[in-house]
Motif scaffolding. Structure first.
Motif, PDB file in Angstrom:
ATOM      1  N   SER A  69       0.871  -1.183   0.000  1.00  0.00           N
ATOM      2  CA  SER A  69       0.000   0.000   0.000  1.00  0.00           C
ATOM      3  C   SER A  69       0.905   1.230   0.000  1.00  0.00           C
ATOM      4  N   LYS A  70       0.328   2.387  -0.323  1.00  0.00           N
ATOM      5  CA  LYS A  70       1.114   3.631  -0.319  1.00  0.00           C
ATOM      6  C   LYS A  70       1.737   3.873   1.046  1.00  0.00           C
ATOM      7  N   LYS A  71       0.930   3.733   2.092  1.00  0.00           N
ATOM      8  CA  LYS A  71       1.414   3.999   3.454  1.00  0.00           C
ATOM      9  C   LYS A  71       2.539   3.035   3.831  1.00  0.00           C
ATOM     10  N   GLU A  72       2.326   1.762   3.569  1.00  0.00           N
ATOM     11  CA  GLU A  72       3.313   0.744   3.910  1.00  0.00           C
ATOM     12  C   GLU A  72       4.643   1.007   3.189  1.00  0.00           C
ATOM     13  N   LEU A  73       4.559   1.317   1.896  1.00  0.00           N
ATOM     14  CA  LEU A  73       5.763   1.577   1.110  1.00  0.00           C
ATOM     15  C   LEU A  73       6.478   2.834   1.593  1.00  0.00           C
ATOM     16  N   THR A  74       5.717   3.897   1.845  1.00  0.00           N
ATOM     17  CA  THR A  74       6.303   5.151   2.334  1.00  0.00           C
ATOM     18  C   THR A  74       7.007   4.926   3.660  1.00  0.00           C
ATOM     19  N   ASP A  75       6.356   4.204   4.572  1.00  0.00           N
ATOM     20  CA  ASP A  75       6.953   3.936   5.897  1.00  0.00           C
ATOM     21  C   ASP A  75       8.267   3.170   5.777  1.00  0.00           C
ATOM     22  N   LYS A  76       8.308   2.204   4.873  1.00  0.00           N
ATOM     23  CA  LYS A  76       9.536   1.410   4.711  1.00  0.00           C
ATOM     24  C   LYS A  76      10.669   2.248   4.114  1.00  0.00           C
ATOM     25  N   ILE A  77      10.340   3.089   3.133  1.00  0.00           N
ATOM     26  CA  ILE A  77      11.384   3.908   2.497  1.00  0.00           C
ATOM     27  C   ILE A  77      11.906   4.958   3.480  1.00  0.00           C
ATOM     28  N   ARG A  78      11.035   5.463   4.333  1.00  0.00           N
ATOM     29  CA  ARG A  78      11.431   6.477   5.328  1.00  0.00           C
ATOM     30  C   ARG A  78      12.533   5.984   6.266  1.00  0.00           C
ATOM     31  N   ARG A  79      12.657   4.672   6.400  1.00  0.00           N
ATOM     32  CA  ARG A  79      13.689   4.127   7.290  1.00  0.00           C
ATOM     33  C   ARG A  79      15.095   4.415   6.771  1.00  0.00           C
ATOM     34  N   THR A  80      15.207   4.639   5.445  1.00  0.00           N
ATOM     35  CA  THR A  80      16.535   4.873   4.869  1.00  0.00           C
ATOM     36  C   THR A  80      16.655   6.225   4.163  1.00  0.00           C
ATOM     37  N   CYS A  81      15.522   6.916   3.982  1.00  0.00           N
ATOM     38  CA  CYS A  81      15.535   8.205   3.268  1.00  0.00           C
ATOM     39  C   CYS A  81      14.713   9.232   4.038  1.00  0.00           C
ATOM     40  N   ASP A  82      14.847  10.480   3.641  1.00  0.00           N
ATOM     41  CA  ASP A  82      14.050  11.521   4.277  1.00  0.00           C
ATOM     42  C   ASP A  82      12.593  11.420   3.821  1.00  0.00           C
TER      43      ASP A  82
END
Length: 200
Positions: free
Chosen positions: A73-86
């Motif tokens: 999902s958008k939220k799930e993907l965003t949360d995972k990417i936030r762990r390594t990016c701003d």
């Protein structure tokens, strides 16, 4: 400020040295495309721009890597990417994946709902909660769940067959009832199925 060295690092990164000092790790491809070579004079604005470009490329690569394994999902993907990016880079990357048709919350919700109801044998009430944890709004969740026909009593029978063979044992029965209630089944449905077992 003078770029005095660019040294390759792991995972497609290069260490950027400015005036003889390590400044930061940036995406190697971004550095090459923007000609951040040894001997180039840069200012704070250049550094800010290259950092943003590097973060955005890294976020997109992470997004593609994650969705190559399974849909998100958008939220799930965003949360995972936030762990390594701003945060900004993560959101831009996910927006781009959505534009490309690689992220679609409604389609994700439809697939995940089927898994929750048909494989994990959850009730629709619990499935709505699970979908909301993935960032799916209640209207979308309700709509996709309505598309799926579920026989709760049949699900209860399947769960008992697979996990609680000796249902006549009082301790096993209590465990089964507690597990079924956690999946969202009401006492009336549970009780009706348990009555089918002769030893109940």
């Amino acid at each position: 400020m003078l770029i005095t060295a660019v040294k390759p690092r792991r995972k497609g990164l290069s260490a950027l040295f400015i005036d003889g000092e390590f400044a930061m790790n940036l995406d190697t491809q971004t550095l090459l495309e923007n000609r951040f070579d040894v001997g180039r004079e840069i200012d704070d604005e250049d550094l800010k721009e290259i950092t943003e470009l590097s973060n955005e490329r890294r976020a997109k690569e992470k997004a593609l890597w994650l969705i190559s394994y399974r849909s998100h999902s958008k939220k799930e993907l965003t949360d995972k990417i936030r762990r390594t990016c701003d945060n900004d880079s993560a959101e831009k990357a996910v927006e781009r994946m959505e534009e490309l048709g690689l992220v679609n919350d409604e389609e994700y919700a439809r697939q995940y709902a089927r898994k929750l109801l048909l494989q994990k044998k959850m009730t629709k009430r619990v499935a709505v909660f699970e979908l909301s944890r993935k960032g799916i709004d209640k209207e979308t969740a309700a709509a996709v769940l309505d598309e799926i026909d579920v026989d709760y009593k049949e699900n209860i029978r399947d769960i008992i067959k697979k996990k609680y063979r000796n249902i006549s044992d009082e301790k096993t029965k209590r465990r089964a009832v507690a597990a079924l209630q956690r999946l969202g089944y009401g006492w009336d449905d549970i009780n009706a199925v348990l009555r089918e077992y002769q030893d109940y």
